[in-house]
Design a protein around this motif. Structure first.
Motif, PDB file in Angstrom:
ATOM      1  N   ASP A  85       0.830  -1.211   0.000  1.00 14.61           N
ATOM      2  CA  ASP A  85       0.000   0.000   0.000  1.00 14.61           C
ATOM      3  C   ASP A  85       0.864   1.260   0.000  1.00 14.61           C
ATOM      4  O   ASP A  85       0.534   2.262  -0.620  1.00 14.61           O
ATOM      5  N   LEU A  86       1.934   1.222   0.776  1.00 15.43           N
ATOM      6  CA  LEU A  86       2.712   2.444   1.025  1.00 15.43           C
ATOM      7  C   LEU A  86       4.185   2.086   1.211  1.00 15.43           C
ATOM      8  O   LEU A  86       4.512   1.040   1.778  1.00 15.43           O
TER       9      LEU A  86
ATOM     10  N   ARG B 185       1.591   1.444  -3.941  1.00 12.83           N
ATOM     11  CA  ARG B 185       0.624   2.364  -4.555  1.00 12.83           C
ATOM     12  C   ARG B 185       0.966   3.813  -4.249  1.00 12.83           C
ATOM     13  O   ARG B 185       0.671   4.712  -5.013  1.00 12.83           O
ATOM     14  N   GLN B 186       1.582   4.048  -3.120  1.00  8.86           N
ATOM     15  CA  GLN B 186       1.984   5.408  -2.745  1.00  8.86           C
ATOM     16  C   GLN B 186       3.378   5.333  -2.133  1.00  8.86           C
ATOM     17  O   GLN B 186       3.694   4.371  -1.419  1.00  8.86           O
ATOM     18  N   SER B 187       4.170   6.353  -2.396  1.00 10.93           N
ATOM     19  CA  SER B 187       5.553   6.297  -1.927  1.00 10.93           C
ATOM     20  C   SER B 187       6.016   7.689  -1.495  1.00 10.93           C
ATOM     21  O   SER B 187       5.635   8.703  -2.095  1.00 10.93           O
ATOM     22  N   TYR B 188       6.814   7.729  -0.443  1.00 15.07           N
ATOM     23  CA  TYR B 188       7.415   8.985   0.032  1.00 15.07           C
ATOM     24  C   TYR B 188       8.930   8.811   0.074  1.00 15.07           C
ATOM     25  O   TYR B 188       9.436   7.793   0.567  1.00 15.07           O
TER      26      TYR B 188
ATOM     27  N   ASP C 211       0.834  15.961   7.429  1.00 12.51           N
ATOM     28  CA  ASP C 211       1.750  16.052   6.282  1.00 12.51           C
ATOM     29  C   ASP C 211       2.766  17.185   6.406  1.00 12.51           C
ATOM     30  O   ASP C 211       3.392  17.574   5.432  1.00 12.51           O
TER      31      ASP C 211
END
Length: 454
Positions: free
Chosen positions: A4-5, A43-46, A431
């Motif tokens: 997911d992340l 699906r999402q990345s930082y 955030d």
């Protein structure tokens, strides 16, 4: 393999090790941690390059919607949890109203659960005992354990408001705590010394630290330590305020640490009692009060050496109007200050060791309050509660941006280290600018019996 992340190329710190890697999350859990060159789809990345990733911080001591009769503290679970998230806190612990009868137990527990329904972060509860119970300690302990609150707070002071529990009941509770897996949180001040001091000094804010003196804390703490040792109990001293107390305790060796955990608060590490003599001194009315600069320095020295196990904010804001209209009378002013949101930066300004920061803010409170490793760790399979921070960012504290506090006791302080992102169970919650998690996302942490020796 897909997740997911992903938090990539961050510096991970779990209180025991520091390493660079990628952290992958699915279904709210940490699923894998890989070297930075080993990449999977998400699906999402930082990109966390240059940032530290800690287990989500845990505040073991807050007061939300505290009812003093005339006033109620301004932050509730919804607003208080927003302030917490801005400081990287993903779990906090509040207290029930003080119970005095069997009927109170269930009523106050359910009332607090109802209040907490809008919390954005996960939460635990401590059961608060008001005075000497009209029922047996065994019944009290059994209710606490059955309700998922294996931590009971008592007062050795505040006899004037019938909150003080006497030594006999405390000793009985200590014996039960070791046998049944309970933690006894203690507000430790000597009531008799405070009463005598109050006859010698005017009851005004300038004399708050004379009346609720360091000696009153020291005597009460030593008493509790001995009772915990004799009873084989598990005692957790809340909001220890003076370095003098720790100096005297460690003159007795360190064996007592097997039965006693020490919590302090940011205010005792960064402020001193000169604040009680300034123009706006009423904004610093809380208990225990601020201490002398010498006592602060001693406390800070112990703190940096890892001799204090946890840090809680004792967050309990009241409006400026509520403070001011009762100043300087100590008998009427509501005690408490806002503090959520700044703990990490205040500590980082004094501590350079990330391992110690992780232990103080995450690992230790989780362990001593029975939620480790689900909280307070970076172990695969556990909740993905994370605080992503810039360890080197310098900034100046102004008024709180989140929560309902109208002022900060740390206003104008330049600090080091800033929370950039907070995640609760894999969800982005803060955030760096906004709180992004809805009210009601938090869950009650129903805990089991706690045995520190395990």
């Amino acid at each position: 393999m897909s997740y997911d992340l992903a938090l990539k190329r961050g510096t991970l710190c779990d209180g025991f090790n520091i390493w660079t890697g990628n952290l992958y999350i699915s279904d709210g859990k940490i699923m894998a941690i890989t070297p930075p060159e080993e990449n999977f789809k998400a699906r999402q990345s930082y990109d966390c390059s240059g940032l530290f990733i800690f287990p989500g911080f845990i505040d073991p001591h807050v007061h939300l919607k505290l009812d003093l009769g005339k006033y109620i503290s301004s932050d509730d679970f919804e607003s208080g949890s927003a302030a917490a998230l801005s400081g990287g806190v993903t779990t906090f612990f509040d207290f029930t109203e003080p119970v005095r009868s069997m009927n109170d137990l269930k009523t106050f527990f359910e009332e607090k659960l109802t209040q907490a329904e809008k919390s954005r972060i996960d939460y635990g509860l401590h059961l608060t005992l008001g005075g000497n119970p009209t029922f047996s300690m065994e019944e009290l302990v059994n209710f606490a354990l059955d309700s998922g609150m294996p931590s009971i707070k008592i007062f050795t002071a505040y006899g004037d408001s019938n909150r003080r529990t006497d030594r006999g009941h405390l000793y009985e509770l200590m014996i039960l705590s070791g046998k049944k897996g309970l933690v006894v949180l203690v507000h430790a001040e000597d009531d008799e010394l405070i009463n005598q001091n109050s006859k010698c000094f005017p009851n005004v804010i300038e004399h708050l630290s004379d009346i609720r003196s360091s000696e009153s804390e020291l005597l009460a703490v030593i008493d509790v330590v001995k009772l915990a040792q004799l009873g084989g109990g598990q005692a957790y001293i809340v909001h220890l305020s003076s370095g003098l107390t720790l100096s005297e305790l460690f003159k007795c060796g360190s064996e007592w640490n097997k039965n006693v955990v020490i919590e302090t608060c940011p205010q005792y590490l960064v402020l001193n009692n000169t604040k009680l003599r300034g123009e706006n001194n009423y904004l610093y009315s809380f208990c225990p009060p601020l201490r002398s600069e010498n006592e602060r320095q001693i406390l800070l020295k112990f703190f940096k050496n890892g001799k204090v196990q946890t840090i809680g904010t004792d967050h309990c804001p009241f409006s400026i109007k509520e403070k001011k209209e009762n100043a300087p009378d100590l008998r009427n002013i509501p005690y408490g200050i806002p503090s959520l949101g700044f703990t990490f930066s205040l500590l980082r300004s004094h501590i350079s060791d990330p391992l110690l920061l992780a232990r103080l803010l995450s690992v230790n409170p989780a362990r001593y309050l029975g939620i480790f490793p689900e909280k307070g760790s970076l172990k695969p399979g556990t909740d993905a509660d994370l605080a992503v921070v810039d360890m080197e960012k310098n900034w100046t504290i102004s008024r709180p941006l989140f929560g309902r506090a109208e002022y900060s006791p740390y206003y104008g302080l330049t600090v080091k280290g800033k929370v950039k992102m907070t995640f609760l169970r894999g969800m982005i919650a803060y955030d760096g600018k906004e709180i992004t998690l809805d009210p009601g996302t938090g869950r009650f942490l129903k805990r089991r019996a706690i045995y520190w020796g395990d």
